[in-house]
Write a protein that holds these residues in place. Sequence first.
Motif, PDB file in Angstrom:
ATOM      1  N   PHE A  29       0.830  -1.203   0.000  1.00  0.00           N
ATOM      2  CA  PHE A  29       0.000   0.000   0.000  1.00  0.00           C
ATOM      3  C   PHE A  29       0.867   1.257   0.000  1.00  0.00           C
ATOM      4  O   PHE A  29       0.560   2.234  -0.700  1.00  0.00           O
ATOM      5  CB  PHE A  29      -0.933   0.000   1.221  1.00  0.00           C
ATOM      6  CG  PHE A  29      -1.723   1.265   1.395  1.00  0.00           C
ATOM      7  CD1 PHE A  29      -2.671   1.636   0.473  1.00  0.00           C
ATOM      8  CD2 PHE A  29      -1.506   2.085   2.501  1.00  0.00           C
ATOM      9  CE1 PHE A  29      -3.407   2.809   0.627  1.00  0.00           C
ATOM     10  CE2 PHE A  29      -2.226   3.246   2.668  1.00  0.00           C
ATOM     11  CZ  PHE A  29      -3.179   3.618   1.718  1.00  0.00           C
ATOM     12  N   GLU A  30       1.929   1.227   0.757  1.00  0.00           N
ATOM     13  CA  GLU A  30       2.848   2.369   0.767  1.00  0.00           C
ATOM     14  C   GLU A  30       3.418   2.612  -0.617  1.00  0.00           C
ATOM     15  O   GLU A  30       3.456   3.750  -1.106  1.00  0.00           O
ATOM     16  CB  GLU A  30       3.984   2.102   1.764  1.00  0.00           C
ATOM     17  CG  GLU A  30       3.546   2.095   3.217  1.00  0.00           C
ATOM     18  CD  GLU A  30       4.679   1.651   4.134  1.00  0.00           C
ATOM     19  OE1 GLU A  30       5.835   1.526   3.639  1.00  0.00           O
ATOM     20  OE2 GLU A  30       4.426   1.427   5.327  1.00  0.00           O
ATOM     21  N   GLU A  31       3.867   1.548  -1.279  1.00  0.00           N
ATOM     22  CA  GLU A  31       4.515   1.688  -2.576  1.00  0.00           C
ATOM     23  C   GLU A  31       3.527   2.065  -3.677  1.00  0.00           C
ATOM     24  O   GLU A  31       3.842   2.869  -4.559  1.00  0.00           O
ATOM     25  CB  GLU A  31       5.230   0.385  -2.943  1.00  0.00           C
ATOM     26  CG  GLU A  31       6.419   0.066  -2.043  1.00  0.00           C
ATOM     27  CD  GLU A  31       7.079  -1.248  -2.407  1.00  0.00           C
ATOM     28  OE1 GLU A  31       6.509  -1.995  -3.234  1.00  0.00           O
ATOM     29  OE2 GLU A  31       8.155  -1.547  -1.854  1.00  0.00           O
ATOM     30  N   GLU A  32       2.330   1.478  -3.636  1.00  0.00           N
ATOM     31  CA  GLU A  32       1.369   1.700  -4.708  1.00  0.00           C
ATOM     32  C   GLU A  32       0.573   2.989  -4.558  1.00  0.00           C
ATOM     33  O   GLU A  32       0.035   3.502  -5.541  1.00  0.00           O
ATOM     34  CB  GLU A  32       0.414   0.507  -4.825  1.00  0.00           C
ATOM     35  CG  GLU A  32       1.096  -0.763  -5.290  1.00  0.00           C
ATOM     36  CD  GLU A  32       0.106  -1.866  -5.617  1.00  0.00           C
ATOM     37  OE1 GLU A  32      -1.130  -1.589  -5.611  1.00  0.00           O
ATOM     38  OE2 GLU A  32       0.545  -2.999  -5.876  1.00  0.00           O
ATOM     39  N   PHE A  33       0.514   3.518  -3.330  1.00  0.00           N
ATOM     40  CA  PHE A  33      -0.262   4.749  -3.158  1.00  0.00           C
ATOM     41  C   PHE A  33       0.460   5.832  -2.365  1.00  0.00           C
ATOM     42  O   PHE A  33       0.712   6.920  -2.876  1.00  0.00           O
ATOM     43  CB  PHE A  33      -1.623   4.478  -2.516  1.00  0.00           C
ATOM     44  CG  PHE A  33      -2.438   5.726  -2.365  1.00  0.00           C
ATOM     45  CD1 PHE A  33      -3.074   6.287  -3.457  1.00  0.00           C
ATOM     46  CD2 PHE A  33      -2.534   6.365  -1.138  1.00  0.00           C
ATOM     47  CE1 PHE A  33      -3.799   7.468  -3.339  1.00  0.00           C
ATOM     48  CE2 PHE A  33      -3.250   7.546  -1.000  1.00  0.00           C
ATOM     49  CZ  PHE A  33      -3.885   8.099  -2.106  1.00  0.00           C
ATOM     50  N   LEU A  34       0.762   5.568  -1.106  1.00  0.00           N
ATOM     51  CA  LEU A  34       1.261   6.633  -0.237  1.00  0.00           C
ATOM     52  C   LEU A  34       2.506   7.322  -0.788  1.00  0.00           C
ATOM     53  O   LEU A  34       2.582   8.561  -0.817  1.00  0.00           O
ATOM     54  CB  LEU A  34       1.541   6.090   1.163  1.00  0.00           C
ATOM     55  CG  LEU A  34       0.319   5.699   2.011  1.00  0.00           C
ATOM     56  CD1 LEU A  34       0.767   5.164   3.364  1.00  0.00           C
ATOM     57  CD2 LEU A  34      -0.631   6.870   2.192  1.00  0.00           C
ATOM     58  N   LEU A  35       3.481   6.558  -1.238  1.00  0.00           N
ATOM     59  CA  LEU A  35       4.714   7.157  -1.732  1.00  0.00           C
ATOM     60  C   LEU A  35       4.499   7.924  -3.033  1.00  0.00           C
ATOM     61  O   LEU A  35       5.168   8.926  -3.304  1.00  0.00           O
ATOM     62  CB  LEU A  35       5.780   6.076  -1.923  1.00  0.00           C
ATOM     63  CG  LEU A  35       6.320   5.462  -0.620  1.00  0.00           C
ATOM     64  CD1 LEU A  35       7.188   4.249  -0.914  1.00  0.00           C
ATOM     65  CD2 LEU A  35       7.091   6.499   0.185  1.00  0.00           C
ATOM     66  N   LYS A  36       3.557   7.464  -3.836  1.00  0.00           N
ATOM     67  CA  LYS A  36       3.269   8.136  -5.109  1.00  0.00           C
ATOM     68  C   LYS A  36       2.514   9.447  -4.912  1.00  0.00           C
ATOM     69  O   LYS A  36       2.619  10.355  -5.740  1.00  0.00           O
ATOM     70  CB  LYS A  36       2.452   7.212  -6.014  1.00  0.00           C
ATOM     71  CG  LYS A  36       3.216   5.997  -6.527  1.00  0.00           C
ATOM     72  CD  LYS A  36       2.331   5.152  -7.419  1.00  0.00           C
ATOM     73  CE  LYS A  36       3.088   3.928  -7.949  1.00  0.00           C
ATOM     74  NZ  LYS A  36       2.231   3.078  -8.813  1.00  0.00           N
ATOM     75  N   TYR A  37       1.767   9.547  -3.809  1.00  0.00           N
ATOM     76  CA  TYR A  37       0.906  10.712  -3.603  1.00  0.00           C
ATOM     77  C   TYR A  37       1.329  11.568  -2.407  1.00  0.00           C
ATOM     78  O   TYR A  37       0.587  12.456  -1.995  1.00  0.00           O
ATOM     79  CB  TYR A  37      -0.546  10.256  -3.413  1.00  0.00           C
ATOM     80  CG  TYR A  37      -1.200   9.759  -4.679  1.00  0.00           C
ATOM     81  CD1 TYR A  37      -1.996  10.598  -5.458  1.00  0.00           C
ATOM     82  CD2 TYR A  37      -1.010   8.451  -5.114  1.00  0.00           C
ATOM     83  CE1 TYR A  37      -2.591  10.142  -6.625  1.00  0.00           C
ATOM     84  CE2 TYR A  37      -1.592   7.987  -6.290  1.00  0.00           C
ATOM     85  CZ  TYR A  37      -2.387   8.844  -7.040  1.00  0.00           C
ATOM     86  OH  TYR A  37      -2.955   8.386  -8.201  1.00  0.00           O
ATOM     87  N   LYS A  38       2.505  11.322  -1.879  1.00  0.00           N
ATOM     88  CA  LYS A  38       2.891  12.002  -0.645  1.00  0.00           C
ATOM     89  C   LYS A  38       3.150  13.491  -0.826  1.00  0.00           C
ATOM     90  O   LYS A  38       3.084  14.254   0.148  1.00  0.00           O
ATOM     91  CB  LYS A  38       4.124  11.338  -0.044  1.00  0.00           C
ATOM     92  CG  LYS A  38       5.400  11.516  -0.841  1.00  0.00           C
ATOM     93  CD  LYS A  38       6.586  10.920  -0.087  1.00  0.00           C
ATOM     94  CE  LYS A  38       7.891  11.176  -0.826  1.00  0.00           C
ATOM     95  NZ  LYS A  38       9.060  10.685  -0.066  1.00  0.00           N
ATOM     96  N   ASP A  39       3.444  13.941  -2.032  1.00  0.00           N
ATOM     97  CA  ASP A  39       3.814  15.336  -2.242  1.00  0.00           C
ATOM     98  C   ASP A  39       2.770  16.139  -3.017  1.00  0.00           C
ATOM     99  O   ASP A  39       3.083  17.146  -3.653  1.00  0.00           O
ATOM    100  CB  ASP A  39       5.161  15.418  -2.991  1.00  0.00           C
ATOM    101  CG  ASP A  39       6.305  14.844  -2.177  1.00  0.00           C
ATOM    102  OD1 ASP A  39       6.339  15.081  -0.954  1.00  0.00           O
ATOM    103  OD2 ASP A  39       7.152  14.150  -2.769  1.00  0.00           O
ATOM    104  N   ILE A  40       1.510  15.699  -2.981  1.00  0.00           N
ATOM    105  CA  ILE A  40       0.491  16.404  -3.770  1.00  0.00           C
ATOM    106  C   ILE A  40      -0.384  17.326  -2.922  1.00  0.00           C
ATOM    107  O   ILE A  40      -1.296  17.964  -3.442  1.00  0.00           O
ATOM    108  CB  ILE A  40      -0.410  15.418  -4.543  1.00  0.00           C
ATOM    109  CG1 ILE A  40      -1.173  14.508  -3.564  1.00  0.00           C
ATOM    110  CG2 ILE A  40       0.408  14.575  -5.512  1.00  0.00           C
ATOM    111  CD1 ILE A  40      -2.257  13.699  -4.250  1.00  0.00           C
ATOM    112  N   GLY A  41      -0.120  17.380  -1.604  1.00  0.00           N
ATOM    113  CA  GLY A  41      -0.864  18.325  -0.777  1.00  0.00           C
ATOM    114  C   GLY A  41      -1.913  17.727   0.131  1.00  0.00           C
ATOM    115  O   GLY A  41      -2.896  18.399   0.471  1.00  0.00           O
ATOM    116  N   ILE A  42      -1.728  16.472   0.546  1.00  0.00           N
ATOM    117  CA  ILE A  42      -2.672  15.849   1.482  1.00  0.00           C
ATOM    118  C   ILE A  42      -2.430  16.413   2.881  1.00  0.00           C
ATOM    119  O   ILE A  42      -1.348  16.269   3.440  1.00  0.00           O
ATOM    120  CB  ILE A  42      -2.520  14.318   1.498  1.00  0.00           C
ATOM    121  CG1 ILE A  42      -2.854  13.741   0.118  1.00  0.00           C
ATOM    122  CG2 ILE A  42      -3.426  13.695   2.570  1.00  0.00           C
ATOM    123  CD1 ILE A  42      -2.575  12.254  -0.014  1.00  0.00           C
ATOM    124  N   THR A  43      -3.434  17.079   3.420  1.00  0.00           N
ATOM    125  CA  THR A  43      -3.298  17.713   4.736  1.00  0.00           C
ATOM    126  C   THR A  43      -4.186  17.076   5.797  1.00  0.00           C
ATOM    127  O   THR A  43      -4.066  17.390   6.977  1.00  0.00           O
ATOM    128  CB  THR A  43      -3.639  19.216   4.643  1.00  0.00           C
ATOM    129  OG1 THR A  43      -4.969  19.362   4.101  1.00  0.00           O
ATOM    130  CG2 THR A  43      -2.650  19.940   3.735  1.00  0.00           C
TER     131      THR A  43
END
Length: 214
Positions: free
Chosen positions: A60-74
Amino acid sequence: MEKINNLVLGLDVSTKTIGIALFEDFGTNGKLRLLHHVTPVVKPKPTNKMGELFEKARIFEEEFLLKYKDIGITKVIIEEPLLRSNNVNTVATLLRFNGIISRAVYDILGVIPDYISSYDARAYGFPELIQIRKFNKKGEPYPQKDLDKAKPVLFGGYDYEVDKKVIVWEKVSELEPQIVWLVDKKQKLKKENYDMADALACVLGKQRKDGLWE
């Protein structure tokens, strides 16, 4: 996905599929930006259950969290696991995996998750689902004197045996008609759709429960 400030992430966490909903927060309402899922499959399957959970979290980290970590999730909202099960081991596994995913969210996104029960997610996300129940489990109408004293309940307008996940999916479909849902070779809805719909409901429910969205 380009960087957008003030994104709210909703997660419906189960050991099979993690439903994902990503909203842009406009202050009094939100706009759906992504509806997705991750179904982590560990091969070969570990003999140790905790080892399998850790590996699923890594996927889950590799397929989502790491890919989307810098898009502004607050903000991150996670649906609390249902604890009403006769199988103590199942409850324990769900709680452990929910905790593992929560830690992954904190470590990678730097956000401490908020939580909401499935009841509140549905009740606040779709308040029209709260109605007075007019029929008993046999399908027989309640006497008017009982209805006069009855209080509205979640899914009160439906049969007792109704599949609640299907109802939530229908509500999400009405709210977001542009969504292209997943189907199998027989054109039947895949189960992952219900996890995604629940993820969306937990965002709506939490934001509305806290008085942040209309």
